[in-house]
Motif scaffolding. Sequence first.
Motif, PDB file in Angstrom:
ATOM      1  N   GLY A  73       0.833  -1.197   0.000  1.00  0.00           N
ATOM      2  CA  GLY A  73       0.000   0.000   0.000  1.00  0.00           C
ATOM      3  C   GLY A  73       0.867   1.245   0.000  1.00  0.00           C
ATOM      4  N   PRO A  74       0.253   2.431  -0.034  1.00  0.00           N
ATOM      5  CA  PRO A  74       1.003   3.690  -0.097  1.00  0.00           C
ATOM      6  C   PRO A  74       1.898   3.882   1.121  1.00  0.00           C
ATOM      7  CG  PRO A  74      -1.342   4.025  -0.540  1.00  0.00           C
ATOM      8  CD  PRO A  74      -1.200   2.636  -0.027  1.00  0.00           C
ATOM      9  N   ASP A 145      11.583  -4.616   4.665  1.00  0.00           N
ATOM     10  CA  ASP A 145      10.917  -3.380   4.257  1.00  0.00           C
ATOM     11  C   ASP A 145      11.340  -3.011   2.838  1.00  0.00           C
ATOM     12  OD1 ASP A 145       9.310  -1.219   4.426  1.00  0.00           O
ATOM     13  OD2 ASP A 145      10.216  -0.401   6.247  1.00  0.00           O
ATOM     14  N   GLU A 146      10.413  -2.413   2.080  1.00  0.00           N
ATOM     15  CA  GLU A 146      10.633  -2.038   0.682  1.00  0.00           C
ATOM     16  C   GLU A 146      11.108  -3.238  -0.136  1.00  0.00           C
ATOM     17  OE1 GLU A 146      12.508   1.742  -0.090  1.00  0.00           O
ATOM     18  OE2 GLU A 146      12.271   2.341   1.998  1.00  0.00           O
ATOM     19  N   ALA A 147      10.396  -4.333   0.024  1.00  0.00           N
ATOM     20  CA  ALA A 147      10.773  -5.576  -0.655  1.00  0.00           C
ATOM     21  C   ALA A 147      10.649  -5.479  -2.167  1.00  0.00           C
ATOM     22  CB  ALA A 147       9.908  -6.730  -0.136  1.00  0.00           C
ATOM     23  N   ASN A 176       5.413  -1.106  -1.558  1.00  0.00           N
ATOM     24  CA  ASN A 176       4.425  -0.162  -2.073  1.00  0.00           C
ATOM     25  C   ASN A 176       3.684  -0.723  -3.277  1.00  0.00           C
ATOM     26  OD1 ASN A 176       5.293   1.701  -0.136  1.00  0.00           O
ATOM     27  ND2 ASN A 176       6.794   2.621  -1.510  1.00  0.00           N
ATOM     28  N   TYR A 177       4.396  -1.526  -4.091  1.00  0.00           N
ATOM     29  CA  TYR A 177       3.817  -2.049  -5.331  1.00  0.00           C
ATOM     30  C   TYR A 177       3.930  -3.573  -5.336  1.00  0.00           C
ATOM     31  CZ  TYR A 177       4.646   2.834  -6.523  1.00  0.00           C
ATOM     32  OH  TYR A 177       4.684   4.202  -6.504  1.00  0.00           O
ATOM     33  N   ILE A 178       2.792  -4.246  -5.162  1.00  0.00           N
ATOM     34  CA  ILE A 178       2.790  -5.704  -5.103  1.00  0.00           C
ATOM     35  C   ILE A 178       3.131  -6.322  -6.453  1.00  0.00           C
ATOM     36  CG2 ILE A 178       0.335  -5.944  -5.627  1.00  0.00           C
ATOM     37  CD1 ILE A 178       0.249  -8.241  -3.601  1.00  0.00           C
ATOM     38  N   LYS A 191      -1.800 -11.819   2.042  1.00  0.00           N
ATOM     39  CA  LYS A 191      -1.643 -10.462   1.516  1.00  0.00           C
ATOM     40  C   LYS A 191      -2.668  -9.514   2.147  1.00  0.00           C
ATOM     41  CE  LYS A 191      -2.058 -12.262  -2.611  1.00  0.00           C
ATOM     42  NZ  LYS A 191      -1.752 -13.675  -2.337  1.00  0.00           N
ATOM     43  N   PHE A 192      -2.187  -8.333   2.512  1.00  0.00           N
ATOM     44  CA  PHE A 192      -3.046  -7.307   3.088  1.00  0.00           C
ATOM     45  C   PHE A 192      -2.721  -5.969   2.457  1.00  0.00           C
ATOM     46  CE2 PHE A 192      -2.632 -10.565   6.341  1.00  0.00           C
ATOM     47  CZ  PHE A 192      -3.959 -10.801   6.665  1.00  0.00           C
ATOM     48  N   ARG A 193      -3.754  -5.317   1.935  1.00  0.00           N
ATOM     49  CA  ARG A 193      -3.569  -3.977   1.380  1.00  0.00           C
ATOM     50  C   ARG A 193      -3.878  -2.939   2.450  1.00  0.00           C
ATOM     51  NH1 ARG A 193      -6.479   0.220  -0.682  1.00  0.00           N
ATOM     52  NH2 ARG A 193      -5.423   1.448  -2.314  1.00  0.00           N
ATOM     53  N   PHE A 194      -2.939  -2.038   2.672  1.00  0.00           N
ATOM     54  CA  PHE A 194      -3.114  -0.972   3.650  1.00  0.00           C
ATOM     55  C   PHE A 194      -3.675   0.256   2.939  1.00  0.00           C
ATOM     56  CE2 PHE A 194      -0.963  -3.809   6.256  1.00  0.00           C
ATOM     57  CZ  PHE A 194      -0.880  -3.340   7.552  1.00  0.00           C
TER      58      PHE A 194
END
Length: 319
Positions: A73-74, A145-147, A176-178, A191-194
């Motif tokens: 997510g953002p 983080d930032e995978a 940020n971008y799956i 998976k979870f979108r924030f």
Amino acid sequence: MQTFLKATTAQTTRSPKDKCASGFSIEKKSKLTPWVEKYRPKWVDEVAFQEEAIAVLKKSLEGADLPNLLFYGPPGTGKTSTIIAAARELYGLELYKQRVLELNASDERGIQVIREKVKNFAQLTVAGTRPDGKPCPPFKIVILDEADSMTAPAQAALRRTMEKESRTTRFCLICNYISRIIEPLTSRCSKFRFKPLADQVQEERLLEICEKEKLKYTKEVVPTKMINSLIQVCFQGRFEKLEFAVRSMVDEGYAATQILSQLHDCIVEQDLSDKHKSVITEKMAVVDKCLCDGADEYLQLLSLCSIISAAGTPEQLKV
């Protein structure tokens, strides 16, 4: 030689009063904590506006089990804060540093990091009890983080590590971008979108921090008159007036993101074609991203207003 030694001794020797003063200043500096860290959610319940992810995490924490996770997510929506809060609840402050490995994949994104740091950490076995006697899961957590900045070979190596060390380690990928994560990794994670934080949630949090820090504040928005005059100057197409209007608003202390939000509402209400509105709002999205990345507010607003000023000439909008 003796004179030199005496001079050196005199410079390096401090009186007890100086040492105490120095120690006090060091201690005082060590207590200064950025507000981002000071008011970061300490527990899962404190995370705001992400009900779906929190509900699943709570059930996992109750059963002392956790799947591999993928948060996307953002920026600024609480992805990192959520997994850190969950890890604290699982292990307590005493075992947190031993059981959790945090890596920023944008800085350490090569295959060598996966082979060395991640693999070596994942192979360590751990006990199922905490120093305070409470039970805790017999696995560790690796936070990447930032995978989405990881290279493709590194992601492939991570997939193999996730398969081999599934009994002793859980992984949490944050991005940020799956779409930039390879499918073999996403298929092995929950998976979870924030969602982006609502303005009201952000405002409540900021006001809460202001009250705790005993700060004086005022709820203020850009005056409608200034926004309307800026729109009129844009449509006139005179760059000198446009530059002056933008500079005046920035110098008045109004945040560029605040101006951008109100400009968006104003443009939607304007008597423009859908094509023109789509071009302008697309530019607004680009400017919003640039502002989040730390771009210059004045230049970004000026760039946006130049696009708005071209709304009457479709040929310029194509550029």
